[in-house]
Design a protein around this motif. Structure first.
Motif, PDB file in Angstrom:
ATOM      1  N   LEU A 153     -33.320  11.809  18.415  1.00 21.66           N
ATOM      2  CA  LEU A 153     -32.564  10.520  18.617  1.00 21.66           C
ATOM      3  C   LEU A 153     -32.083  10.272  19.747  1.00 21.66           C
ATOM      4  N   GLY A 154     -31.848  11.164  20.599  1.00 19.58           N
ATOM      5  CA  GLY A 154     -31.090  10.910  21.954  1.00 19.58           C
ATOM      6  C   GLY A 154     -32.305  10.715  22.963  1.00 19.58           C
ATOM      7  N   VAL A 155     -33.558  10.910  22.876  1.00 19.33           N
ATOM      8  CA  VAL A 155     -34.776  11.031  23.736  1.00 19.33           C
ATOM      9  C   VAL A 155     -34.608   9.703  24.311  1.00 19.33           C
ATOM     10  N   PHE A 156     -34.799   9.409  25.717  1.00 17.10           N
ATOM     11  CA  PHE A 156     -35.039   7.935  26.048  1.00 17.10           C
ATOM     12  C   PHE A 156     -36.146   7.966  27.117  1.00 17.10           C
TER      13      PHE A 156
ATOM     14  N   LEU B  24     -31.981   2.503  23.844  1.00 18.88           N
ATOM     15  CA  LEU B  24     -31.231   1.286  23.465  1.00 18.88           C
ATOM     16  C   LEU B  24     -29.648   1.366  24.164  1.00 18.88           C
ATOM     17  N   ILE B  25     -29.186   2.965  23.921  1.00 20.88           N
ATOM     18  CA  ILE B  25     -28.028   3.220  24.509  1.00 20.88           C
ATOM     19  C   ILE B  25     -27.895   3.123  25.901  1.00 20.88           C
ATOM     20  N   VAL B  26     -28.961   3.529  26.583  1.00 18.88           N
ATOM     21  CA  VAL B  26     -29.025   3.615  27.901  1.00 18.88           C
ATOM     22  C   VAL B  26     -29.317   2.259  28.493  1.00 18.88           C
TER      23      VAL B  26
ATOM     24  N   THR C  65     -26.578   0.445  30.991  1.00 22.01           N
ATOM     25  CA  THR C  65     -26.874   0.232  32.272  1.00 22.01           C
ATOM     26  C   THR C  65     -27.502  -1.037  32.519  1.00 22.01           C
ATOM     27  N   GLU C  66     -28.277  -1.763  31.776  1.00 18.41           N
ATOM     28  CA  GLU C  66     -28.864  -3.149  32.053  1.00 18.41           C
ATOM     29  C   GLU C  66     -27.828  -4.015  31.746  1.00 18.41           C
TER      30      GLU C  66
ATOM     31  N   LEU D 195     -22.708   2.109  19.287  1.00 19.09           N
ATOM     32  CA  LEU D 195     -23.995   2.641  19.072  1.00 19.09           C
ATOM     33  C   LEU D 195     -24.005   3.998  18.821  1.00 19.09           C
ATOM     34  N   SER D 196     -23.425   4.652  20.051  1.00 16.63           N
ATOM     35  CA  SER D 196     -23.396   6.128  20.100  1.00 16.63           C
ATOM     36  C   SER D 196     -22.808   6.897  18.944  1.00 16.63           C
TER      37      SER D 196
END
Ligand SMILES: Nc1ncnc2c1ncn2[C@@H]1O[C@H](COP(=O)(O)OP(=O)(O)OP(=O)(O)O)[C@@H](O)[C@H]1O
Ligand SMILES: [Mg+2]
Lengths: 293, 370
Positions: A220-223, A240-242, A246-247, A257-258
């Motif tokens: 689930l945490g792979v980006f 999505l979290i990243v 960041t963006e 979300l986390s």
């Protein structure tokens, strides 16, 4: 009496370093994220503090729901694929002569010693248009261009990334199985399938359960993988979290979300535990009723 | 050749096993009859387990062929051979209850449910564990586990059950009990048992026939009585029970030992077995077949004189070492009159020993090396 009290005091003292580490590395960041998820964001990326439920309300947007659903599906798929392949690999290693097993295990870990990013890039080369796979396909006359980006590439590289995590717990529980049980099963008429279904799978159940958990949760945490190999078209929650952090520079929304993902993980782990317990109890009960019938 | 022997359950022809350059089982032939309790007896490392594993199909023989019930099974997988093995370590399935362990084979072979329960209960009854059906193997004692393993091996009614030192892990008292139990069960179910042991007493008490093995070779196959009374070689004589071996040389049809003169021995039988004048031999005499004469003057003609070297009182009998000119002989003297006379003697007293010619068995001095 005095002795046991002193022992328990010593015991408590010895727990202190571990407790501090857990407090600093697990509890504190979690509390910060939980706090942030209720904070008010400002459009310039600042965190204004305060208290609002807006972040969670925004997550009700179907865009998020879709990504979360897709991620859960992908995580389940990856957990299943990794556990099946992990079972095959672990069984293979556990049934080799004892002195060859450490070498084979080492081969499983070696990729883990290189950087995650490097490993992922190597898959681009492998599956890309100039890579050996496409080369072979072309030589065989199969029209193919490039496997990157594609979902196949994502699934393959997720499997590759998490396989060792699946192999180790399964191997550990398999090594504890008395090797003569395999011969006993064959002697009692069990073929390949029956030997696995009736003896090896049940006896390595705890390893299989660990493998499912250890591969499901981190997927689930792979980006990186979805971006590099999937072309970013089907992001996972991790992406999505990243992106949010960041963006979009929206810390509170990312934190919210986390938290949602965290709750979903805990819920799935609990659900899996419940299902396993019900299944094994049901099996026991049906075996008993079958007998008394 | 008029009587028809029982049909052969297991027939081995030229069976050989080599691991690397180490030949563990030398080419051997063996016929095991239907319904018999057949023991394989031999010292540790002589290849007993390897032989069993070839019969079950866990190991492939390097050479030779195996027939079960008249059918060649060289290319038949273990699970399709009509036999079951009782493992040295029992190999019970730890995640299954006693009931499910016993039911395993019937479930695998898809026995109808109605029949399955009856047969499992029957097998548990046979080993007297009917009340333990729901327990896990870890909740049983060693003897109980062993019986579960036995129930599991016989529930599918195989033609042959192979038992590899099944009592090895049990204490002495339990062993004795289980020996009788096993024998009783074997008679009840009428299944051929092939029983591996390195305990000679166990083999003698339980078996219909015994094969004595040494270094990968079968030295003799015979009934317990014949193995004991008519050993075919020096090794068999020495391995089973205790035995005096008196070195001698065949001269004019007699076994001559420098210290004894002519040693009383069954020379007719020896000639029939091909012992010739000039051969170096040993005369094997069991300690209990030797008579000790406390007063040498009263000994019959041909008795050997000796000196009382050592004696141990064992309750029902004495074990006595008598040092004669030819050899030190072990003699068993039953307690009682003879024993009382013996007790009265001083160490080093002059005595005489004698035995009937039938008690002395002449064997080649050297083991035939193949
Ligand atoms: N898989 C194997 N590879 C190499 N050598 C083996 C193998 N299995 C057995 N041996 C050797 O074969 C010989 C006979 O072994 P086996 O287990 O048949 O003896 P055994 O008569 O059953 O002894 P024990 O009474 O101690 O059980 C031994 O010297 C053993 O070291
Ligand atoms: Mg053995």
């Amino acid at each position: 009496m005095a002795n046991t009290r002193r022992d328990s005091v010593t015991g408590a003292l010895m727990m202190v370093p571990a407790s501090i580490v857990i407090l600093l590395l697990v509890v504190v960041p979690m509390v910060i994220i939980a706090r942030d998820s209720f904070a008010i964001s400002d459009p310039l990326g600042g965190n204004l503090g305060g208290f609002t439920l807006d972040n969670y309300a925004k997550l009700l947007d179907p865009v998020y729901g879709k990504t979360i659903g897709y991620s859960l599906g992908m995580a389940v798929l990856n957990a299943i694929v990794c556990t099946i392949v992990g079972y095959v690999v672990a069984y293979y290693i556990a049934t080799r002569p004892a002195r060859r097993q450490p070498v084979l295990l080492l081969l499983v870990i070696i990729p883990f010693l290189t950087d995650f990013l490097v490993r992922t890039f190597s898959w681009i080369t492998l599956l890309g248009s100039g890579g050996p796979i496409i080369g072979i396909a072309k030589a065989l006359g199969i029209p193919a261009t490039s496997l990157v980006p594609s979902q196949t590439a994502v699934v393959l590289s997720l499997l590759y990334a998490f396989l060792p995590v699946a192999v180790f717990p399964i191997y550990a529980s398999m090594r504890a199985i008395d090797p003569s049980l395999r011969e006993a099963a064959a002697d009692l008429g069990a073929g390949w399938w029956q030997t696995h279904a009736r003896v090896f799978v049940p006896l390595s159940a705890s390893g299989l359960a660990s493998s499912v958990m250890l591969t499901f949760v981190p997927t689930l945490g792979v980006f990186v993988i979805p971006v590099l190999l999937g072309g970013g078209k089907d992001p996972l929650v991790g992406n999505l979290i990243v992106t949010l952090f960041t963006e979009f520079r929206n810390e509170p929304l990312g934190a919210a979300l986390s938290m949602v993902v965290l709750v979903l993980m805990l819920a799935s782990v609990a659900l899996a535990g419940l299902v396993t317990r019900l299944v094994s109890r049901g099996a026991r009960r049906s075996a008993r009723s079958e007998r008394s019938a | 050749m008029t009587e028809t022997p029982a049909p052969v359950a297991v027939r081995l022809r030229g069976i050989t096993k080599t691991f690397g350059s180490n030949t563990v089982v030398q080419p051997l032939d063996l016929d095991i009859r239907d319904g018999e309790f057949f023991s394989i007896l031999g010292p540790s490392g002589c290849g007993k387990t390897t032989l069993m594993r070839m019969i079950t199909g866990f190991e492939t023989p390097t050479d030779g062929s195996i027939e079960l019930d008249g059918r060649n099974v060289d290319k038949v997988a273990t699970r399709d051979r009509d036999l079951n093995m009782l493992f040295q370590s029992y190999a019970l399935f730890p995640h299954l209850s006693v009931y499910e362990n016993v039911a395993f084979e019937l479930r695998v072979r898809r026995t109808p449910k109605a029949e399955l329960d009856g047969r499992v209960r029957e097998a548990l009854q046979l080993v007297r564990l009917a009340d333990f059906a729901e327990r896990k193997p870890s909740e049983l004692s060693g003897g109980q586990r062993q019986r579960v393993a036995l129930a599991r091996a016989v529930v599918g009614r195989p033609a042959v059950v192979l038992l590899d030192e099944p009592l090895g892990a049990l204490d002495q008292k339990l062993r004795k009990e289980m020996q009788f139990e096993l024998k009783r069960m074997q008679r009840e179910v009428g299944i051929t048992f092939i029983y591996v042991t390195h305990d000679q007493e166990e083999a003698l008490t339980m078996s219909d026939r015994i094969a004595v093995m040494s270094a990968g070779r079968v030295l003799q196959v015979a009934s317990p009585i014949d193995i004991y009374d008519a050993p075919a070689s020096r090794f068999v004589a020495g391995f089973i029970g205790s035995c005096n071996l008196i070195p001698a040389r065949m001269e004019a049809g007699k076994a001559i030992c420098s210290g004894f003169g002519a040693v009383p021995a069954d020379t007719v039988d020896a000639q029939a077995r091909g012992v010739r004048d000039g051969d170096e031999v040993v005369v094997a005499v069991r300690p209990e077949r030797i008579t000790l004469h406390a007063d040498p003057a009263l000994a019959p003609a041909g008795a050997a004189r000796g000196v009382l070297a050592e004696r141990v009182f064992l309750g029902d009998e004495w074990t006595v070492h008598v040092s004669t000119q030819g050899a030190v002989l072990t003699v068993q003297v039953p307690s009682g009159e003879n024993g009382a006379a013996l007790a009265a003697l001083a160490d080093g007293a002059e005595v005489a020993v004698s035995w009937t010619p039938a008690a002395g068995r002449i064997l080649p001095a050297e083991e035939a090396a193949a």
